[in-house]
Design a protein around this motif. Structure first.
Motif, PDB file in Angstrom:
ATOM      1  N   PRO A  40      10.103  -1.996  14.625  1.00 39.09           N
ATOM      2  CA  PRO A  40       9.266  -3.202  14.578  1.00 39.09           C
ATOM      3  C   PRO A  40       9.067  -3.684  13.145  1.00 39.09           C
ATOM      4  CG  PRO A  40       7.902  -1.262  14.844  1.00 39.09           C
ATOM      5  CD  PRO A  40       9.323  -0.782  14.926  1.00 39.09           C
ATOM      6  N   LYS A  41       8.492  -4.861  12.993  1.00 38.57           N
ATOM      7  CA  LYS A  41       8.327  -5.461  11.672  1.00 38.57           C
ATOM      8  C   LYS A  41       7.145  -4.820  10.948  1.00 38.57           C
ATOM      9  CE  LYS A  41      10.445  -9.945  12.666  1.00 38.57           C
ATOM     10  NZ  LYS A  41      11.548  -9.744  11.711  1.00 38.57           N
ATOM     11  N   ASP A  42       7.394  -3.639  10.382  1.00 38.84           N
ATOM     12  CA  ASP A  42       6.332  -2.939   9.662  1.00 38.84           C
ATOM     13  C   ASP A  42       6.804  -2.350   8.338  1.00 38.84           C
ATOM     14  OD1 ASP A  42       7.941  -0.979  10.691  1.00 38.84           O
ATOM     15  OD2 ASP A  42       6.371   0.071  11.808  1.00 38.84           O
ATOM     16  N   ASP A  43       8.038  -2.683   7.913  1.00 36.39           N
ATOM     17  CA  ASP A  43       8.531  -2.233   6.612  1.00 36.39           C
ATOM     18  C   ASP A  43       8.095  -3.241   5.549  1.00 36.39           C
ATOM     19  OD1 ASP A  43       9.864  -0.094   7.807  1.00 36.39           O
ATOM     20  OD2 ASP A  43      11.660  -1.295   8.159  1.00 36.39           O
ATOM     21  N   PRO A  44       7.248  -2.846   4.588  1.00 36.20           N
ATOM     22  CA  PRO A  44       6.732  -3.808   3.607  1.00 36.20           C
ATOM     23  C   PRO A  44       7.720  -4.103   2.478  1.00 36.20           C
ATOM     24  CG  PRO A  44       5.725  -1.658   3.266  1.00 36.20           C
ATOM     25  CD  PRO A  44       6.621  -1.520   4.456  1.00 36.20           C
ATOM     26  N   TYR A  45       7.914  -5.393   2.207  1.00 37.32           N
ATOM     27  CA  TYR A  45       8.708  -5.868   1.076  1.00 37.32           C
ATOM     28  C   TYR A  45       7.787  -6.715   0.199  1.00 37.32           C
ATOM     29  CZ  TYR A  45      12.941  -4.413   3.542  1.00 37.32           C
ATOM     30  OH  TYR A  45      13.914  -3.679   4.171  1.00 37.32           O
TER      31      TYR A  45
ATOM     32  N   LYS B  80       9.026  17.034  -0.022  1.00 38.06           N
ATOM     33  CA  LYS B  80       9.801  15.800  -0.061  1.00 38.06           C
ATOM     34  C   LYS B  80       8.880  14.608  -0.323  1.00 38.06           C
ATOM     35  CE  LYS B  80      13.207  17.445   3.331  1.00 38.06           C
ATOM     36  NZ  LYS B  80      13.801  17.162   4.665  1.00 38.06           N
ATOM     37  N   GLY B  81       9.495  13.490  -0.763  1.00 34.72           N
ATOM     38  CA  GLY B  81       8.722  12.298  -1.080  1.00 34.72           C
ATOM     39  C   GLY B  81       9.087  11.115  -0.209  1.00 34.72           C
ATOM     40  N   ARG B  82       8.314  10.040  -0.354  1.00 35.91           N
ATOM     41  CA  ARG B  82       8.544   8.785   0.363  1.00 35.91           C
ATOM     42  C   ARG B  82       9.431   7.875  -0.475  1.00 35.91           C
ATOM     43  NH1 ARG B  82       7.132   8.981   5.756  1.00 35.91           N
ATOM     44  NH2 ARG B  82       5.311  10.332   5.977  1.00 35.91           N
ATOM     45  N   SER B  83      10.364   7.199   0.185  1.00 38.00           N
ATOM     46  CA  SER B  83      11.354   6.399  -0.525  1.00 38.00           C
ATOM     47  C   SER B  83      10.747   5.124  -1.099  1.00 38.00           C
ATOM     48  CB  SER B  83      12.515   6.036   0.409  1.00 38.00           C
ATOM     49  OG  SER B  83      12.068   5.203   1.461  1.00 38.00           O
ATOM     50  N   VAL B  84      11.357   4.630  -2.177  1.00 38.49           N
ATOM     51  CA  VAL B  84      11.016   3.344  -2.771  1.00 38.49           C
ATOM     52  C   VAL B  84      12.319   2.706  -3.243  1.00 38.49           C
ATOM     53  CG1 VAL B  84      10.499   4.508  -4.967  1.00 38.49           C
ATOM     54  CG2 VAL B  84       9.711   2.171  -4.586  1.00 38.49           C
ATOM     55  N   ASN B  85      12.508   1.424  -2.914  1.00 38.22           N
ATOM     56  CA  ASN B  85      13.717   0.694  -3.276  1.00 38.22           C
ATOM     57  C   ASN B  85      13.353  -0.557  -4.064  1.00 38.22           C
ATOM     58  OD1 ASN B  85      14.458   2.397  -0.900  1.00 38.22           O
ATOM     59  ND2 ASN B  85      16.452   1.478  -1.232  1.00 38.22           N
TER      60      ASN B  85
ATOM     61  N   LEU C 297       9.006  -0.549   0.404  1.00 38.44           N
ATOM     62  CA  LEU C 297       8.379   0.748   0.638  1.00 38.44           C
ATOM     63  C   LEU C 297       8.559   1.165   2.089  1.00 38.44           C
ATOM     64  CD1 LEU C 297       5.035   0.022  -1.247  1.00 38.44           C
ATOM     65  CD2 LEU C 297       6.992   1.308  -2.136  1.00 38.44           C
ATOM     66  N   GLU C 298       8.305   2.437   2.365  1.00 42.41           N
ATOM     67  CA  GLU C 298       8.358   2.918   3.745  1.00 42.41           C
ATOM     68  C   GLU C 298       7.205   2.337   4.557  1.00 42.41           C
ATOM     69  OE1 GLU C 298       8.757   7.019   4.563  1.00 42.41           O
ATOM     70  OE2 GLU C 298      10.290   7.379   3.044  1.00 42.41           O
ATOM     71  N   ASP C 299       7.413   2.234   5.874  1.00 42.50           N
ATOM     72  CA  ASP C 299       6.373   1.654   6.718  1.00 42.50           C
ATOM     73  C   ASP C 299       5.124   2.520   6.799  1.00 42.50           C
ATOM     74  OD1 ASP C 299       7.443   3.707   8.196  1.00 42.50           O
ATOM     75  OD2 ASP C 299       7.876   2.530   9.977  1.00 42.50           O
TER      76      ASP C 299
ATOM     77  N   THR D  59      19.952  -9.057  -2.479  1.00 36.10           N
ATOM     78  CA  THR D  59      20.347  -8.498  -1.187  1.00 36.10           C
ATOM     79  C   THR D  59      20.570  -6.996  -1.234  1.00 36.10           C
ATOM     80  OG1 THR D  59      22.659  -9.030  -1.690  1.00 36.10           O
ATOM     81  CG2 THR D  59      21.413 -10.658  -0.424  1.00 36.10           C
ATOM     82  N   THR D  60      21.050  -6.477  -2.350  1.00 36.47           N
ATOM     83  CA  THR D  60      21.374  -5.058  -2.442  1.00 36.47           C
ATOM     84  C   THR D  60      20.285  -4.324  -3.204  1.00 36.47           C
ATOM     85  OG1 THR D  60      23.734  -5.567  -2.448  1.00 36.47           O
ATOM     86  CG2 THR D  60      23.083  -3.372  -3.180  1.00 36.47           C
ATOM     87  N   SER D  61      19.630  -3.384  -2.540  1.00 33.89           N
ATOM     88  CA  SER D  61      18.558  -2.644  -3.195  1.00 33.89           C
ATOM     89  C   SER D  61      19.064  -1.283  -3.646  1.00 33.89           C
ATOM     90  CB  SER D  61      17.372  -2.466  -2.243  1.00 33.89           C
ATOM     91  OG  SER D  61      17.728  -1.645  -1.152  1.00 33.89           O
ATOM     92  N   VAL D  62      18.377  -0.724  -4.618  1.00 34.88           N
ATOM     93  CA  VAL D  62      18.688   0.611  -5.120  1.00 34.88           C
ATOM     94  C   VAL D  62      17.460   1.479  -4.915  1.00 34.88           C
ATOM     95  CG1 VAL D  62      19.265   1.973  -7.157  1.00 34.88           C
ATOM     96  CG2 VAL D  62      20.366  -0.235  -6.790  1.00 34.88           C
ATOM     97  N   GLY D  63      17.656   2.629  -4.311  1.00 33.33           N
ATOM     98  CA  GLY D  63      16.544   3.515  -4.011  1.00 33.33           C
ATOM     99  C   GLY D  63      16.381   4.623  -5.033  1.00 33.33           C
ATOM    100  N   ALA D  64      15.192   5.206  -5.042  1.00 28.29           N
ATOM    101  CA  ALA D  64      14.915   6.331  -5.928  1.00 28.29           C
ATOM    102  C   ALA D  64      15.620   7.580  -5.416  1.00 28.29           C
ATOM    103  CB  ALA D  64      13.413   6.568  -6.006  1.00 28.29           C
ATOM    104  N   ALA D  65      16.167   8.363  -6.331  1.00 34.44           N
ATOM    105  CA  ALA D  65      16.732   9.658  -5.959  1.00 34.44           C
ATOM    106  C   ALA D  65      15.611  10.564  -5.459  1.00 34.44           C
ATOM    107  CB  ALA D  65      17.441  10.283  -7.152  1.00 34.44           C
TER     108      ALA D  65
END
Length: 391
Positions: free
Chosen positions: A132-137, A207-212, A80-82, A221-227
């Motif tokens: 910085p390390k704030d992108d949640p996985y 616009k929306g927030r991205s999700v992969n 998700l986005e930070d 290793t390879t993520s796919v994001g929402a259109a």
């Protein structure tokens, strides 16, 4: 040697580009990590709200046999986005995973796919990355997707069928793909982004927030994001504490999802189009706080407000705001929600309805005394006496 390497590289590049062009011409969807059709949705979708977050994706394309995800072995990771606030620890009981097809139900086995069982992940691991390390996985350990004895073995999540079947009883009938739905319940503690995504897209929509998404079955290793149409929408909001008011009353205007550190200008947006047109009056300014909200107290006066609402007696009394980054609200913009389609999220600008007032002086009188009746903020109409009487 250098010439041969260059030639080989050139041929490889030409072959790759040729395949890519053919795929585009056929409108084929390339399989990146055996994931496709990623969608995200939050409910409620107010900026900063603690929400139920739903992520949906297709686990591979028909003909790709590499996407099976084994229970107790494989994982699903959602990035998700930070700006979306994710707690460092999420209880597995607050997360559910649903699949339309089980791994022991593909591809040639007959019998209907269940897809109605909801399972909790074996574990949830949250890691923050980036600089910085704030992108949640968020990584979910896939459980036994159907723990009863109704299905054989330890069920995982099926990949796509190698080919479609014409038999209605086959797990590969009609669609042949596996849809996975992950739901983070509201008590998982995920908070929507406090600031709405800046600006509007080419169609004038929010616009929306991205999700992969990626899985261990794809190498992890390879993520796919929402259109763009399937991202997480958190619309900018303007709220007022009282929509029906009279002259001299104070109302509170609250803005959510605006850019922090900027100054918001609040104005009477007569036509609710999000543009400060000539003749539209500024009502005041407020600083947008670190939580991307502002609060403004407004004393109602006539003018600039007009009698009535929605154009009766004049243009509407819409209260809008624009921040220092030119973010604002345009009334009536609909954005179809990706997962609960045809449901929509709509931007609305609040409107003040002006009510008339009447006073009598003095408030007590004897028979035959003269009293004065003062009427304010009624529409300019002809008054007609409908009854007579004696006090």
């Amino acid at each position: 040697m250098k010439t041969r390497i260059g030639t080989s590289f050139g041929l490889a590049l030409m072959l790759f580009m040729g395949v890519f062009v053919i795929m585009l011409a056929l409108d084929a969807k390339p399989v990146f990590g055996a994931i496709a059709d990623v969608k995200g949705e939050a409910e409620p979708n107010d900026p900063g709200a603690e929400s139920k977050l739903t992520v949906k994706f297709t686990n591979g394309e028909v003909g790709d046999g590499t996407a099976d995800l084994a229970g107790a072995v494989d994982t699903i990771t959602i990035a998700l986005e930070d700006d979306i606030q994710v707690p460092s620890i999420i209880e597995p009981s607050t997360v559910t995973i649903t699949t339309t097809r089980f791994s022991n139900d593909r591809p040639a086995v007959t019998g209907s796919a269940t897809g109605t069982v909801v399972a909790n992940p074996l574990g949830v691991n949250v890691v923050f990355d980036g600089t910085p390390k704030d992108d949640p996985y968020i990584t979910l350990d896939i459980p036994d997707m159907e723990p009863s004895t109704a299905t054989p073995g330890y069920q995982g999540i099926a990949g796509p069928c190698l080919a479609l079947s014409t038999s209605a009883t086959s797990a590969c009938y009609s669609v042949g793909e596996t849809t996975v739905t992950v739901v983070f319940r509201q008590n998982a503690g995920i908070l929507n982004a406090t600031e709405a995504e800046a600006g509007f897209d080419a169609a004038g929509l929010i616009k929306g927030r991205s999700v992969n998404v990626y899985t261990s079955g794809s190498g992890g290793t390879t993520s796919v994001g929402a259109a763009a149409a399937y991202t997480i929408f958190n619309p900018r909001l303007i709220e007022i504490n009282d929509s029906t008011t009279t002259r001299g009353q104070t109302i509170t205007v609250t803005g959510k999802g605006f850019a922090n550190g900027t100054t918001a200008t609040i104005w009477r947006d007569a036509d609710a189009d999000g543009t400060r047109d000539a003749g539209e009056v500024d009502l005041g300014q407020a600083e947008v706080g670190s939580d991307d909200t502002f609060t403004f107290s407004l004393t109602v006066s006539v003018p600039p407000f007009v009698i009535g609402s929605g154009g009766s007696g004049g243009a509407g009394n819409y209260i809008n705001a624009i921040d220092g980054d030119s973010n604002t609200v345009v009334d009536g913009i609909d954005r179809t929600l990706p997962i609960t389609d045809p449901a929509v999220v709509t931007q609305n600008i609040p409107e003040v309805t002006m009510q008339g007032s009447m006073s009598v002086t003095p408030t007590s009188a004897a028979i035959g005394d003269t009293i004065q009746i003062t009427i304010k903020d009624f529409l300019d109409v002809t008054w007609t006496q409908t009854a007579t009487g004696t006090v």
